[in-house]
Write a protein that holds these residues in place. Structure first.
Motif: not given
Lengths: 139, 165
Positions: B61, B63-66, B73
């Motif tokens: 994807s 980008t990933t957010w946590s 990502d």
């Protein structure tokens, strides 16, 4: 005294000549090493051309951007559905077509030609060939 | 009997000085060539890696957010079957985060940019957040690599630039 001065001049001249020769050699090596390139760009260009010929079909090219397509498709409409590589093999206008797509894109940088099955599609000056790529295909 | 010297001291000293100067200068020339070559090699390796990334179809994807933190990502890629994929290009442009894309490409020391150049020589920057030609022209060192790709009905040059400010 005069004899000593003459010999001194000759030895000093040797030293200055040595410096001069060294400078010429150093500058020559420096310029040669830094100016000699490699063939990486040619490798990627030729690889991309071969990939494009296998992946792109004639009809995907815009007739507006490639007016030469009209010449290619006259009396040879079936070429439209072929991949570019196959199209180059089947039409007698392959040279015009190839030049219109690729040569004009890179004309200020490189000269290159295309040869399919020992038939010259686009001619280049063979005396200055620095790189050659080949690929097996069918069509 | 007068002794005669084998050498004239003045000339000997001059000759010795000349040899020392030549040796030191020769060492610095070789060192400088080696340095210049290694920097060029470094630039070449990185621009090839960057171009191979851009010319791939990527994955993930991107980008990933946590916990509110943005992380990367997958791998950025814009090309499928020799064609610039419009969806992937839009996704890349929407990232709108130059530093983030640099991290994704693994570029720490260098900056990058890319242009699409058509057969008429018209150049379009790949994404608005990338450096333009003015910024590149002020770089200390730069290297360019051209790749060929299909875009918008024609074959274009994807001109990838890697530079050091």
């Amino acid at each position: 005294m005069k004899i000593k001065q003459k010999k001194g001049v000759i030895f000093s001249l040797d030293a200055f000549m040595a410096v001069g020769i060294f400078l010429i050699a150093a500058v020559s090596i420096y310029v040669f090493v830094l100016s000699s390139g490699n063939l990486k760009q040619q490798y990627y260009i030729s690889n991309d051309i071969l990939n494009i010929m296998q992946d792109i079909k004639v009809y995907e090219l815009s007739a507006t951007k490639y007016p030469e397509l009209a010449i290619v498709l006259i009396n040879n409409g079936s070429v439209s559905s072929k991949y570019l590589g196959s199209a180059f093999m089947t039409t007698d206008k392959a040279g015009i077509f190839f030049n219109a797509i690729f040569k004009i894109l890179l004309s200020d940088k490189y000269e290159f030609g295309l040869n399919i099955d020992n038939k010259e599609i686009s001619i280049t000056n063979k005396n200055f060939v620095v790189a050659r790529r080949a690929r097996f295909t069918e069509g | 009997m007068s002794k005669r010297g084998q050498i004239w001291y003045g000339d000997f000293i001059i000759g010795l000085l000349v040899i020392i100067i030549i040796s030191v200068a020769f060492y610095y020339v070789l060192y400088d060539i080696g340095n210049a070559n290694s920097e060029i090699s470094e630039l070449e390796l990185n621009v090839e890696s960057l171009s191979n990334n851009l010319m791939s179809d990527g994955y993930g994807s991107w980008t990933t957010w946590s916990s509110g933190n943005k992380d990367y990502d997958g791998k950025i890629g814009l090309v499928k079957n020799s064609k610039i994929d419009v969806n992937l290009l839009t996704k890349f442009r929407n990232l709108n985060d130059y530093a983030f894309t640099k991290r994704m490409f693994g570029l720490s020391e260098y900056d990058y940019s890319a242009f699409i150049i058509d057969k008429n020589g018209v150049s379009t920057i790949l994404a608005p957040f990338l450096a333009d030609e003015t910024a590149i022209s002020n770089a200390a060192s730069a290297i360019r690599l051209d790749r060929l790709v299909y875009y918008n009905g024609e074959i274009v040059r994807l001109n990838i630039v890697l530079f050091k400010k």
